[in-house]
Design a protein around this motif. Structure first.
Motif, PDB file in Angstrom:
ATOM      1  N   ASP A  39       0.815  -1.213   0.000  1.00  0.00           N
ATOM      2  CA  ASP A  39       0.000   0.000   0.000  1.00  0.00           C
ATOM      3  C   ASP A  39       0.849   1.262   0.000  1.00  0.00           C
ATOM      4  OD1 ASP A  39      -2.267  -1.512   0.020  1.00  0.00           O
ATOM      5  OD2 ASP A  39      -2.600  -1.380   2.185  1.00  0.00           O
ATOM      6  N   THR A  40       2.070   1.148  -0.491  1.00  0.00           N
ATOM      7  CA  THR A  40       2.946   2.322  -0.517  1.00  0.00           C
ATOM      8  C   THR A  40       2.290   3.481  -1.282  1.00  0.00           C
ATOM      9  OG1 THR A  40       4.900   0.903  -0.399  1.00  0.00           O
ATOM     10  CG2 THR A  40       5.232   3.156  -1.166  1.00  0.00           C
ATOM     11  N   ARG A  41       1.613   3.154  -2.378  1.00  0.00           N
ATOM     12  CA  ARG A  41       0.953   4.198  -3.168  1.00  0.00           C
ATOM     13  C   ARG A  41      -0.147   4.880  -2.360  1.00  0.00           C
ATOM     14  NH1 ARG A  41      -3.231   4.581  -7.046  1.00  0.00           N
ATOM     15  NH2 ARG A  41      -2.718   6.029  -8.755  1.00  0.00           N
ATOM     16  N   PHE A  42      -0.895   4.075  -1.584  1.00  0.00           N
ATOM     17  CA  PHE A  42      -1.976   4.628  -0.762  1.00  0.00           C
ATOM     18  C   PHE A  42      -1.421   5.603   0.282  1.00  0.00           C
ATOM     19  CE2 PHE A  42      -4.200   4.026   3.347  1.00  0.00           C
ATOM     20  CZ  PHE A  42      -5.382   4.678   3.056  1.00  0.00           C
ATOM     21  N   TYR A  43      -0.346   5.202   0.958  1.00  0.00           N
ATOM     22  CA  TYR A  43       0.228   6.076   1.981  1.00  0.00           C
ATOM     23  C   TYR A  43       0.904   7.291   1.345  1.00  0.00           C
ATOM     24  CZ  TYR A  43      -0.711   2.257   5.194  1.00  0.00           C
ATOM     25  OH  TYR A  43      -1.327   1.294   5.931  1.00  0.00           O
ATOM     26  N   GLY A  44       1.440   7.118   0.112  1.00  0.00           N
ATOM     27  CA  GLY A  44       1.989   8.269  -0.590  1.00  0.00           C
ATOM     28  C   GLY A  44       0.919   9.278  -0.945  1.00  0.00           C
ATOM     29  N   LEU A  45      -0.250   8.796  -1.358  1.00  0.00           N
ATOM     30  CA  LEU A  45      -1.367   9.697  -1.641  1.00  0.00           C
ATOM     31  C   LEU A  45      -1.792  10.472  -0.395  1.00  0.00           C
ATOM     32  CD1 LEU A  45      -3.551   7.474  -4.005  1.00  0.00           C
ATOM     33  CD2 LEU A  45      -2.412   9.628  -4.609  1.00  0.00           C
ATOM     34  N   LEU A  46      -1.813   9.773   0.753  1.00  0.00           N
ATOM     35  CA  LEU A  46      -2.168  10.459   2.002  1.00  0.00           C
ATOM     36  C   LEU A  46      -1.146  11.549   2.327  1.00  0.00           C
ATOM     37  CD1 LEU A  46      -3.375   7.519   4.290  1.00  0.00           C
ATOM     38  CD2 LEU A  46      -4.775   9.220   3.125  1.00  0.00           C
ATOM     39  N   PRO A  60       5.543  11.212  -1.045  1.00  0.00           N
ATOM     40  CA  PRO A  60       4.448  11.537  -1.983  1.00  0.00           C
ATOM     41  C   PRO A  60       4.723  11.068  -3.397  1.00  0.00           C
ATOM     42  CG  PRO A  60       4.902  13.388  -0.549  1.00  0.00           C
ATOM     43  CD  PRO A  60       5.983  12.381  -0.292  1.00  0.00           C
ATOM     44  N   ILE A  61       5.993  11.036  -3.809  1.00  0.00           N
ATOM     45  CA  ILE A  61       6.322  10.625  -5.172  1.00  0.00           C
ATOM     46  C   ILE A  61       5.918   9.182  -5.437  1.00  0.00           C
ATOM     47  CG2 ILE A  61       8.626   9.789  -4.624  1.00  0.00           C
ATOM     48  CD1 ILE A  61       7.517  11.769  -7.746  1.00  0.00           C
TER      49      ILE A  61
END
Length: 851
Positions: free
Chosen positions: A304-311, A401-402
């Motif tokens: 879920d790295t993308r999910f936490y990056g979006l947050l 975020p990236i």
């Protein structure tokens, strides 16, 4: 979100995330249920077994009181009885032992007890009442009445022969009450009025000051807590104006602690190995369980790295991301811990009767749902979950975020050496492991830890040595008067008569038997008065008052006579002794006037050096024989040795010596046979055992055998092995659950990767081969780490186990690893096949859900 005051937003987000991850959520909840189940079952078994063992130990002690203050005068009793440290008190005054014909094989204590002391001593009257003051009433154990052949009707006359010290007094009482004998209580009780104790002492011309505890007050006490019993007793004694550390002072108060209370033993923790073992087992269970949960959350956060990056892009702080992970864990823990606790308690409750049956403990008690069981299991489960999510929480907080816009699924190595080689499914699996070294190392370490624990637990269950346990019993059979085998009566056991020896003769083999003789009269040695004082004070705690009787006949040269324990041993029994120094051959030479000094051993067969003052080559003056013809003769100590307990008089209050049997009989022709010992062919032992049972059932003789000791060892081994077996079962369950969860979680979080691989042309078979290669390589690394861990820790474990249990002989083996290897291989081969079929989705479906 850093400026948002309402923390409920994180809670709602965590809950929404849980609902969107049904597969991983189910695995996490299952792991938490399993953790709570195991902890709850362990605590239920520990609490229940501890309750049963305490009840069993209380019966061996003879009381449920926390402690006892011994040999108190009336003034000391009054001052201590009012101590605010004591919640309740009970009084007992000992008169002596009942020695009527028929009671030779049991220990029957005659004493006064008040209601509280009687209750704590498992005395529950089923008829009548306790003896009243200024009456000759008596309350008697029903088994004692049966052994004496006396009527059980209240008001019946009860004649008793009561031994007070060296004197025996006959007195007739009136039966006022009876009570059943509590199973496993060693001593049998006969209760009389307090004033009758004083009358018996007068009749025997004894006073409480000269009777070594007879007629003195024994105050049993109960405290507010079973923790720190010894410390509380010491403080109460000091607060009353007395002391408990210097036995030779007038203000000394002796005390005893009821060793049956587990809390008291745990609070002292005198043995660091025991303390370390308890803490280690608890931490091992938490660590292994935590690793299961850790892997699930670690894979979840990695996926879920993308999910936490979006947050992160909308302003969520690292602290809030960590809190989000912990909230997810808390919600899952609350969902899984309650059913886990309940099922664990049921499992523990169902297993407890079987456990108690195997270790022969009392089954007659009700296991209640102790809130402490659930509280401890609940707290340990939450602690395990929290600790397991610290790492994943930090990983989520580091998400940049990236990562929200960066595409990454495969991390294939581009090293030069692979460029010219075809990328097979197996090589791709190896490359994936190399690309995720941290995940590989953590997975392999967690599996290695559980394999190491499992292997050592199995090895421990196989390390209880029957040979070392039976080494303290050097002969197959020992026969003597039955009182020799009763602890309180061993010092009064009479010698074997000619009639006894004639009855025993048919059982003795032609050669492999021997005898132990005792002098016909008390033997003594001459030694410097200062040595006598030091010997009795250091070894036996004698006070100056006690020593007056030994020091009253000091000669002008400062020499004093002191009683000794002297044995005459034939060659067969002498060969069973452990020679510590010197040579026993001179004992058989009458010209050398040789004698051997007895050194006592502790439970670990280590010599207690201060138990004897002489060594090889020293001279000693010994007096033996009838008083009218006794005289001191000089002997040379030819050896120091340790005698097996079974070949002794079962007590030692003074220094001990050994003579050859012929030398003792020459100096004291009236010396008597204390016991006979012999070995028998294994094929004949069962028949001899049955014959001795019939002989001792109709005579005053008793016996003990190596077969009986072997049965005791098997019972003890079952007890220890069962507890170790529980640990093995827990470790095996954790190990397999850890591995299964690791494989399943990996399959779930890598669905996107598998879809991409199939999109570029890999078949299902090739994906399966890649995953199996990863599993087998991970398993191989874990086994290698466990192997090196076992080798590295073997010496430390050997010393710890052999030092903690005197009959342990650590058996290091790698065979337990082979036991579990087929299960792990089956999981590595079959679980991916099942998991890939259940998690198979198209690439478009996965991409739509990701976006």
């Amino acid at each position: 979100m850093s400026s948002v005051k309402n923390k409920k937003a994180l809670g709602r987000l965590a809950w929404a995330r849980i609902r969107s991850e049904k597969g991983r959520t189910g695995l996490a909840v299952f792991a938490i249920i399993l953790t709570a189940l195991m902890l709850s079952a362990i605590f239920t078994l520990l609490f229940g077994a501890n309750q049963a063992m305490e009840n069993d130990q209380f019966r061996q002690v003879g009381s449920t009181a926390h402690g006892e203050l011994k040999n108190l005068s009336n003034e000391e009793l009054n001052r201590l009885q009012s101590s605010p440290a004591f919640e309740e008190t009970g009084l007992r005054v000992i008169a002596g032992l009942a020695v009527n014909p028929g009671l030779e094989k049991v220990q029957v204590e005659v004493s006064y007890m008040d209601d509280q002391a009687a209750q704590w001593s498992f005395i529950k009257l089923d008829r009548g009442h306790l003896p009243r003051a200024k009456t000759k009433e008596v309350a008697v154990d029903e088994e004692v009445l049966k052994a004496l052949g006396l009527p059980t009707d209240l008001g019946s006359p009860i004649p008793l022969d009561i031994r007070l010290g060296e004197k025996t007094v006959r007195e007739t009482f009136t039966l006022s009450g009876t009570f059943p004998h509590e199973d496993k209580v060693l001593a049998y009780q006969v209760l009389i009025a307090k004033d009758q104790v004083s009358q018996l002492l007068k009749k025997a011309n004894l006073s409480p000051e000269s009777s070594l505890g007879l007629g003195k007050n024994q105050l049993s006490v109960k405290l507010s807590s079973a923790r720190h019993i010894e410390k509380t007793l010491q403080e109460a004694i000091q607060a009353a104006g007395y002391q408990s550390s210097q036995p030779d002072q007038a203000d000394f108060i002796d005390y005893g602690v009821n060793w049956g209370y587990t809390q008291s033993k745990l609070s002292q923790m005198d043995d660091p190995i025991v303390a370390f073992g308890l803490v280690f087992i608890l931490l091992a269970v938490m660590a292994c369980s935590g690793l299961v949960i850790y892997h699930i959350f670690l894979f979840s956060v990695s996926d879920d790295t993308r999910f936490y990056g979006l947050l992160k892009t909308i302003g969520t702080t690292p602290r809030q991301l960590r809190r989000l992970v912990h909230l997810k864990a808390l919600f899952l823990a609350l969902a899984g811990v309650l059913p886990g606790l309940f099922v664990g308690w049921l499992v523990g409750s169902l297993c407890l009767p079987k456990l108690l049956y195997l270790i022969q403990l009392d089954l007659d008690f009700t296991l209640v749902a102790d809130p402490l069981i659930f509280l401890m299991a609940f707290l340990f489960t939450l602690t395990t979950v929290y600790l397991a999510t610290i790492g994943p929480g930090r990983l989520a907080a580091k998400a940049a975020p990236i990562e929200a816009v960066k595409f990454q699924d495969l991390h294939l190595s581009a090293r030069r050496r692979f460029q010219s080689q075809p990328l097979s499914a197996g090589r791709l699996g190896l490359t994936q492991l190399r690309s995720h070294r941290k995940r590989l190392i953590l997975t392999a370490l967690s599996l290695a830890l559980t394999l190491w624990l499992f292997t050592n637990a199995v090895n421990l269950s196989n390390s209880f040595s029957e040979e070392k346990y039976l080494a303290k019993i050097p002969t197959d059979f020992v026969i003597a008067d039955a009182r020799l085998f009763v602890p309180a009566s061993s010092h009064t056991a009479p010698a074997l008569t000619d009639q006894d020896i004639q009855a025993i003769q048919p059982f003795l083999p032609q050669e492999s038997w021997g005898a132990v003789y005792l002098p016909s009269h008390s033997a003594s040695e001459r030694l410097p008065a200062k040595d006598l004082r030091r010997l009795y004070k250091e070894n036996y705690g004698y006070s100056d008052e006690d020593l007056k009787a030994y020091l009253k006949d000091v000669s002008t040269d400062g020499q004093a006579a002191s009683p000794i324990q002297l044995y005459g041993m034939t060659n067969f029994t002498l060969q069973k002794a452990q020679v510590l120094e010197g040579d026993l051959a001179p004992l058989a030479d009458p010209e050398q006037k040789a004698i051997a000094a007895i050194i006592r051993l502790d439970d670990y067969d280590q010599p207690i050096e201060k138990s004897h003052r002489l060594r090889t080559g020293d001279q000693v003056q010994v007096c033996l024989g009838p008083p009218d013809g006794a005289r001191f003769e000089s002997y040379t100590v030819c050896a120091t040795l340790a005698l097996p307990y079974s070949l002794t008089a079962r007590y030692q209050f003074t220094e001990g010596y050994v003579l050859d049997a012929a030398a003792l009989l020459k100096a004291d022709p009236s010396a008597q046979v204390q016991l006979l010992a012999f070995d028998a062919p294994e094929k004949d032992q069962a028949d001899i055992e049955e014959g001795l049972k019939r002989l001792t059932a109709t005579t005053a003789l008793g016996y003990e055998s190596k077969a009986g000791a072997r049965a005791d060892f098997i019972r003890l081994q079952k007890t220890l092995s069962l507890f170790v077996g529980l640990i093995v079962a827990v470790m095996a369950t954790i190990t397999l659950a850890n591995y299964i969860n690791t494989v399943l979680t990996g399959l779930l979080v890598r669905r996107r990767e598998f879809a991409l691989l199939q999109a570029v042309g890999m078949t299902k078979k090739q994906v399966y081969q890649m995953v199996v290669t990863e599993n087998i390589l991970t398993l191989g690394l874990a086994i290698a780490l466990a192997f090196f861990g076992l080798i590295a820790s073997n010496q430390l474990i050997t010393g710890a186990v052999n030092g903690a249990v005197w009959f342990a002989d650590w058996q290091a083996s790698l065979v337990p690893l082979l036991y579990v290897l087929p299960f792990f291989l089956a999981i590595a081969l079959l679980l991916p096949l099942f998991g890939l079929n259940r998690t198979q989705e198209s690439l478009m479906t996965i991409l739509k859900r990701s976006n």
